[in-house]
Design a protein around this motif. Structure first.
Motif, PDB file in Angstrom:
ATOM      1  N   LYS A 237       0.629  -1.406   0.167  1.00 14.06           N
ATOM      2  CA  LYS A 237      -0.295   0.167  -0.196  1.00 14.06           C
ATOM      3  C   LYS A 237       0.940   0.768   0.309  1.00 14.06           C
ATOM      4  CE  LYS A 237      -4.434   1.920   0.364  1.00 14.06           C
ATOM      5  NZ  LYS A 237      -4.952   1.607  -1.232  1.00 14.06           N
ATOM      6  N   LEU A 238       1.844   1.343   0.966  1.00 18.21           N
ATOM      7  CA  LEU A 238       2.551   2.667   0.714  1.00 18.21           C
ATOM      8  C   LEU A 238       3.673   2.383  -0.432  1.00 18.21           C
ATOM      9  CD1 LEU A 238       4.144   4.375   3.018  1.00 18.21           C
ATOM     10  CD2 LEU A 238       6.198   2.494   3.062  1.00 18.21           C
ATOM     11  N   TRP A 239       3.951   1.639  -1.003  1.00 22.28           N
ATOM     12  CA  TRP A 239       4.347   1.632  -2.163  1.00 22.28           C
ATOM     13  C   TRP A 239       4.092   1.839  -2.941  1.00 22.28           C
ATOM     14  CZ3 TRP A 239       9.511   1.839  -4.069  1.00 22.28           C
ATOM     15  CH2 TRP A 239       9.733   1.409  -4.986  1.00 22.28           C
ATOM     16  N   ASN A 240       2.644   1.640  -3.665  1.00 23.67           N
ATOM     17  CA  ASN A 240       1.879   2.456  -4.244  1.00 23.67           C
ATOM     18  C   ASN A 240       0.936   3.287  -3.952  1.00 23.67           C
ATOM     19  OD1 ASN A 240       1.269   0.599  -6.965  1.00 23.67           O
ATOM     20  ND2 ASN A 240       1.266  -0.732  -5.037  1.00 23.67           N
ATOM     21  N   ALA A 241       1.386   4.182  -2.912  1.00 23.15           N
ATOM     22  CA  ALA A 241       1.055   5.250  -2.607  1.00 23.15           C
ATOM     23  C   ALA A 241       2.436   6.429  -2.967  1.00 23.15           C
ATOM     24  CB  ALA A 241       0.375   6.105  -0.914  1.00 23.15           C
TER      25      ALA A 241
ATOM     26  N   LEU B  47       5.971  11.512   6.513  1.00 24.00           N
ATOM     27  CA  LEU B  47       5.490   9.533   6.531  1.00 24.00           C
ATOM     28  C   LEU B  47       6.547   8.415   6.361  1.00 24.00           C
ATOM     29  CD1 LEU B  47       3.203   7.449   6.715  1.00 24.00           C
ATOM     30  CD2 LEU B  47       2.569   7.856   4.452  1.00 24.00           C
ATOM     31  N   LEU B  48       7.544   8.558   5.207  1.00 23.58           N
ATOM     32  CA  LEU B  48       8.376   8.208   5.444  1.00 23.58           C
ATOM     33  C   LEU B  48       9.632   8.236   6.415  1.00 23.58           C
ATOM     34  CD1 LEU B  48       9.152   8.718   1.447  1.00 23.58           C
ATOM     35  CD2 LEU B  48       8.537   6.585   2.078  1.00 23.58           C
ATOM     36  N   ARG B  49       9.580   9.498   6.702  1.00 23.14           N
ATOM     37  CA  ARG B  49      10.911   9.191   8.170  1.00 23.14           C
ATOM     38  C   ARG B  49      10.283   8.389   8.843  1.00 23.14           C
ATOM     39  NH1 ARG B  49      13.782  14.949   7.990  1.00 23.14           N
ATOM     40  NH2 ARG B  49      12.550  15.988   5.745  1.00 23.14           N
ATOM     41  N   LEU B  50       8.527   8.264   9.662  1.00 20.78           N
ATOM     42  CA  LEU B  50       7.642   8.098  11.047  1.00 20.78           C
ATOM     43  C   LEU B  50       8.309   6.430  10.637  1.00 20.78           C
ATOM     44  CD1 LEU B  50       5.009   9.712  11.312  1.00 20.78           C
ATOM     45  CD2 LEU B  50       7.483  10.061  13.032  1.00 20.78           C
ATOM     46  N   LEU B  51       8.271   6.427   9.509  1.00 20.55           N
ATOM     47  CA  LEU B  51       8.338   4.458   9.463  1.00 20.55           C
ATOM     48  C   LEU B  51       9.476   4.233   9.141  1.00 20.55           C
ATOM     49  CD1 LEU B  51       5.424   4.683   6.751  1.00 20.55           C
ATOM     50  CD2 LEU B  51       5.110   3.054   9.101  1.00 20.55           C
TER      51      LEU B  51
ATOM     52  N   ILE C 135      11.777  -0.097   2.220  1.00 26.91           N
ATOM     53  CA  ILE C 135      11.226   0.079   1.138  1.00 26.91           C
ATOM     54  C   ILE C 135      11.291   1.650   1.193  1.00 26.91           C
ATOM     55  CG2 ILE C 135       8.932  -0.006   2.725  1.00 26.91           C
ATOM     56  CD1 ILE C 135       7.574  -0.829   0.109  1.00 26.91           C
ATOM     57  N   THR C 136      11.347   2.329   2.646  1.00 24.12           N
ATOM     58  CA  THR C 136      10.581   3.853   3.271  1.00 24.12           C
ATOM     59  C   THR C 136      12.461   4.524   2.348  1.00 24.12           C
ATOM     60  OG1 THR C 136      11.827   3.218   4.986  1.00 24.12           O
ATOM     61  CG2 THR C 136       9.840   3.618   5.214  1.00 24.12           C
TER      62      THR C 136
END
Length: 1045
Positions: free
Chosen positions: A736-740, A835-839, A846-847
């Motif tokens: 999901k993250l990838w596609n967003a 969002l990437l930083r938080l994850l 992936i991030t």
RNA sequence: GGGCGUUUAGCUCAGUUGGCUAGAGCAUCUCGUUUACACCGAGAGGGUCGGGGGUUCAAGUCCCUCAACGCCCACCA
């Protein structure tokens, strides 16, 4: 960094993240960038974690994956927060375990024992094994993405650790905190070594209880001819040196009775029956047995002797409270050299110790004609002979607890041996104090108790191990026959040119046998002189050997070197810059089974060596069990290899899954599945199929092999992986993250960096900023408090439900509007960036990959100020928490939009309307709700194919409509020409029933005088408001139903 | 025997200091490929919160008790 690209082709970014390609590439990038390496730096605060060093026994399992994921999350977050983060990696030599696996292999492959090879060769073989497995283990950690400082990798048996071990041992020896003593040890006859208490597990087995009759020598008067003793281990009778009876059986019976009576007072009714029965049994027994027991007691006091059958040894009858009058015959055989309790009795009664066993479990000279038999064989022989001589009274069947070696799975034989001990008294006290005054904090706090309880016993720590693999104890010893000989030897040692009082210490150990005659008889020395040498001093060592001294063969318990891990790895005893900067370390993350074995000992050793605790916080994480609630292990076949999970789901999914289940509970379950290598079909493990060498896939019917495959035919089949579908959630999340992000890439064409203009912010922008601020704060707090599951859940919900399902969906519209597009792009770049930083700590690969892609389109981004993004996410700063954006009002307004949207979708679904069939609706609400809701009109269109007709307090509902009545909104969907009356009636009836129930409960509450009087006013008010709203809702629904008829 | 933990939907788990009609993911059912994603989207069904008792206006939440399961420690000739 490439320059901003104006367009990107959808085909350039695949719709799935190819983790198997990316993982190694990204890991290499981080490593090459030197981001894992930490050097002391006075300008930055340190943050240090030492890895619980995995045993080099074998490859890592899922428990390690959990443990190391959590450490990496902490390390990566702290690194982003600006700490100088050091994660110290390494492995543990794991004495017994490793030597055991290598010896087993030696036996299986070459049919040799360690004695065939000799110490040096065996140790060399184990080093080979270590090299191989260390490589595998470190490789696994890298595959998981662990950001350890590999340049500092240590091993508990390497030179740096060895130096620390010798310094510590010497120091404790010097302070007289190490001593040698005789101790009954748990002897593993298979591995031929002692096993610590912690490695002994009791198993309940079906066994027998033999009753033997020992003849009384010259019985007089009313004395019996035999004394009856019972045992579950008949062969030990060969080492008996006494039979004990209670010194005051009458008092003993009285005490038991009074204890039971006491217990009866507080017992539950169910227990009372049992206690009553016990009381009666004791009374009967007292009546029948007491005279006999008193006779026996008198015999013991009169010095009456018994004849031990088979070996014909004369042994005394003694009195000792260990003999329980309420059990068996009331007499107990005493075998001081082979039973821990009997050993204590022997000490109290001054009984000789007769050791009947050799190290290999066979009987020695003391066993007379049974010499050479194994303990097990001796059992049969002894029983047979006793029966033959008519001295076997009876045999009972009975369940017995048998101590088993956890390592070799063979029975433990208690055995008397010389052992080195660490005196725990003051050391334990210091470690207890450190936790009591919170210099070391343990989370969850309940584990403090097991730590304190264990240390509170202050039992001395036996540190000798009869092994070859480990730190050989640096002590040279020689027995002396007299005080003069001791003094002579001492002066000879001190006179050696190589002797240095700073680096060598002498201890005199008096023999436990104080009677000189007995000593001579047994060939025991008067005393033993021990010399401990601090560091490798070959000259002194050879001089000591010249004096006839012999080096201790035993090695130290593995935990001795592990206990030094937080400081030995930083160079102690040298005062290195690393030690000064990184010690004490910050956090220790480990599992509860080694709180006493490891955590407690690290604290006391850290305090002893550096006068400072080794770490400030300890987090104890759950243990992983399979779907049946059993611990995972290779020997059960339910173990999951992290690499299998990584291969199937990706390292990020493994990590996310691990963090996602790390709650504060003590166990977590992961149901286990087999995966067919032919068709990728998965099916559940059962207790039956998990131990089979080969299985047929229920899907494609083809055979595959498992870890148990042994025959060539089995091994030639493809191997089926053992994984768990529990990682699917995480894999899906990553997708999901990838596609967003893929959506972002496809829409950031023409991105122009500029600060965000506040007046451009829409409601959804403000909502997103509010959510982002809240989530950033909350996630930071949760990670810092080790609430990994909560933090991960929150990130999941935020990314999926807020960011993807709403924010990104709404951006779609805005991108089509050329005037709105630049601002929308900047907001997207900014929010995705955050969002990437938080994850990143949880899903680093992936991030990082998305970060790298984002940089191609939006290399510079930001909110107030635009700046080039860090070249790597791993070193990007942790998100700033903009709490001023947090706005309950905005979130409330947005919630109105979400509720309206949900209502429209519900009507669509219930009315079974075609997806693209446009509907019209109007909303009745207050003007204050309408104002922020009106600008959302276009989103109702794009997200629910619904056109807003009108909105406000005075709207007229469409003639034929489906109403959704919410507390503050009434939504009317125009169904002219569309309505499915049956479906609509059903929906409304159901809604009415639901609301009616709610009204009934609320009315009941509000008409309850007690509630009105006792409940806080705000609760009462809330009920009132809710009731009024429900009543309005009910009215509207009733009207709608009436219209339908 | 002592201590700790767990018991909530078919499965795996959330549920803060008691307070609106107990939530999520997976699985199930219905509908749907609208150019980020079918590893997706929309909707639905499904729970007497392990049993019993108590405190309270109010208990999944607090107390007592019983039971099952798991772990740690001690101990049974």
């Amino acid at each position: 960094m490439t320059t901003a690209n104006s367009t990107i082709n959808p085909d350039d970014i695949p719709s799935r993240f190819d983790f198997s390609e990316a993982q190694d590439r990204l890991y290499a990038m981080w490593e090459d960038g030197g981001y894992f390496h930490a050097e002391p730096d006075a300008t930055k605060p340190p943050f240090t974690i030492v890895i619980p060093p995995p045993n080099v026994t074998g490859a890592l399992h899922l428990g390690h994956a959990l443990n190391n994921t959590l450490q990496d999350i902490q390390i990566r977050m702290k690194r982003m927060q600006g700490f100088n983060a050091l994660w110290m990696p390494g492995t543990d030599h794991a004495g017994i375990a490793t030597q055991a696996v290598v010896e087993r292999r030696l036996r299986e492959q070459e049919n040799k024992t360690r004695h065939d090879l000799g110490r040096e060769n065996l140790v060399a073989r184990i080093w080979d094994w270590k090299t191989e497995y260390e490589g595998r283990i470190l490789g696994q950690l890298k595959k998981m993405g662990c950001s350890c400082d590999w340049q500092r990798t240590r091993f508990t048996l390497d030179e740096m650790c060895a130096t620390a071990v010798r310094h510590t041992f010497f120091d404790l020896f010097h302070k007289q905190l190490i001593y040698r003593g005789k101790r009954l040890v748990n002897w593993d006859t298979f591995l031929q070594t002692t096993v610590s208490d912690d490695e002994v597990v009791n198993e309940t087995k079906q066994g027998n209880f033999w009753h033997f009759m020992y003849p009384v020598i010259d019985p007089q008067g009313n004395e019996p001819a035999h004394v009856v003793v019972a045992t579950t281990r008949p062969e030990t009778m060969l080492g008996d040196t006494a039979v004990a009876v209670h010194p005051d059986p009458a008092a003993a019976f009285d005490r038991i009775a009074s204890e039971l009576t006491e217990k009866l007072k507080t017992a539950s009714s169910a227990e009372q029956k049992n206690i009553q029965a016990d009381l009666e049994a004791v009374a009967i027994r007292r009546q029948t047995m007491l005279p006999q027991l008193e006779i026996l007691r008198n015999m013991a006091q009169a010095g009456r002797k018994l004849m031990l059958p088979l070996v014909n040894r004369v042994i005394p009858l003694v009195t000792d409270a260990w003999a329980k009058p309420e059990l068996g015959s009331g007499c107990v055989k005493i075998t001081p050299a082979h039973d821990p309790n009997d050993y204590e009795v022997g000490k109290r009664c001054g009984l000789p110790l007769i050791n009947i066993m050799n190290r290999d479990g066979s009987l020695n000279l003391e066993a007379g004609k049974y010499q050479g038999l194994l303990m097990k064989q001796a059992r049969t022989a002894v029983v047979d002979d006793m029966e033959a001589t008519g001295l076997l009274q009876k045999v009972e069947d009975r369940e017995i607890e048998m101590p088993m070696s956890d390592r070799s799975k063979t029975p433990i034989e208690p055995f008397l041996a010389d052992q080195w001990f660490v005196k725990m008294d003051s050391l334990a006290e210091s470690a207890m104090q450190a936790v009591r005054d919170s210099r070391v904090k343990i989370y969850p706090v309940r584990y403090e108790r097991s730590y304190l309880d264990w240390l509170g016993e202050k039992r001395d720590w036996p540190v000798s191990r009869q092994l070859w693999w480990g730190h050989q104890i640096p002590v040279w010893s020689l027995g002396c026959s007299s005080e003069k000989a001791v003094q002579d030897l001492k002066s000879q040692i001190q006179a050696l040119n190589s002797y240095d009082a700073q680096g060598a210490a002498i201890q005199i150990e008096l023999d436990s046998e104080s009677d000189p005659e007995k000593r001579t008889l047994l060939g025991l020395p008067y005393a033993t002189v021990h010399v401990c040498v601090q560091s490798n001093n070959e000259l002194l060592e050879s001089d000591l050997i010249q004096l006839g001294m012999v080096r201790e063969e035993d090695v130290l318990d593995t935990w001795f070197s592990s206990a030094l891990w937080p400081h030995s790895t930083l160079g102690w005893p040298q005062q290195t810059p690393e030690l000064q900067y990184f010690y004490p370390t910050s956090t220790l993350i480990t599992s509860r089974d080694i709180i006493s074995l490891w955590v407690a000992r690290m604290v006391l050793m850290g305090l002893n060596n550096l006068h400072e605790v080794p770490f400030k916080e300890v987090f104890i994480h759950p243990k992983i069990q399979d779907g049946f609630g059993e611990t995972m292990s290779k020997s059960k076949g339910n173990g999951i290899d992290p690499l299998d999970v990584i291969e199937k789901f990706g390292a990020d999914a493994l990590r996310f899954g691990m963090a996602h289940l790390t709650t504060e509970t003590q166990d977590v379950r992961i149901p286990v599945q087999f995966e067919c290598p032919h068709c990728a079909h998965t099916f559940d493990q059962t207790k039956k199929n998990r131990v089979l060498p080969q299985l047929a896939c229920p899907g494609c019917k083809q055979e595959f092999s498992t870890q148990w495959a042994s025959t060539d035919a089995q091994k030639s089949l493809p191997r089926g992986a053992v994984t768990s579908e529990r990682f699917e959630v995480a894999r899906n999340f990553n997708n999901k993250l990838w596609n967003a992000s893929r959506f972002a890439m496809l829409n950031l064409g023409g991105y122009s960096p500029a600060p965000i203009v506040e007046s451009d912010l829409t409601i959804e922008d403000r909502w997103m900023l509010s959510r982002l601020a809240t989530v950033s704060q909350s996630v930071t707090d949760k990670f810092e408090q080790f609430q990994f599951a909560d933090a991960t859940r929150e990130l999941y919900d935020f990314a999926w439900d807020n960011f993807c399902s709403f924010y990104v969906e709404m951006l779609k519209d805005r991108f089509t509007d050329p005037t709105a597009r630049p601002h929308a792009q900047r907001m997207l770049a900014y929010t995705l960036d955050s969002l990437l930083r938080l994850l990143h700590p949880v899903v680093p690969f992936i991030t990082e990959e998305i970060w790298q892609n984002l940089a191609k389109l939006a290399p510079a981004r930001g909110f107030d100020a635009v700046a080039p993004a860090s070249p790597c996410l791993i070193t990007a700063p942790w998100p700033r928490i903009d709490s001023h954006w947090q706005s309950p009002e905005i979130e409330q307004q947005f919630s109105m939009y979400q509720q309206t949207l949900a209502a429209l979708r519900e009507i669509r679904a219930k009315q079974n309307l075609p997806p693209r069939k446009e509907i019209r609706f109007s909303v009745r609400c207050t003007e204050s709700i309408a104002v922020p809701l009106r600008p959302m009109a276009s989103y109702f269109k794009s997200m629910a194919a619904a056109e807003l007709f009108e909105m406000g307090p005075k709207i007229v509902p469409p003639a034929i409509n489906a109403p959704i009545v919410l507390p503050e909104l009434e939504i009317y969907v125009d169904l002219a020409g569309l309505i499915d009356k049956t479906a609509e009636t059903a929906r409304l009836e159901k809604e009415r029933a639901k609301i009616a129930t709610g009204i009934a409960t609320k009315q009941a509450k509000l008409s309850n005088e007690k509630f009105m009087n006792s409940a806080p006013p705000e609760i009462v008010e809330r009920e009132r408001v809710a009731l009024a709203q429900s009543e309005d809702q009910l009215k509207s629904i009733a009207e709608a139903l009436a219209r339908l008829r």
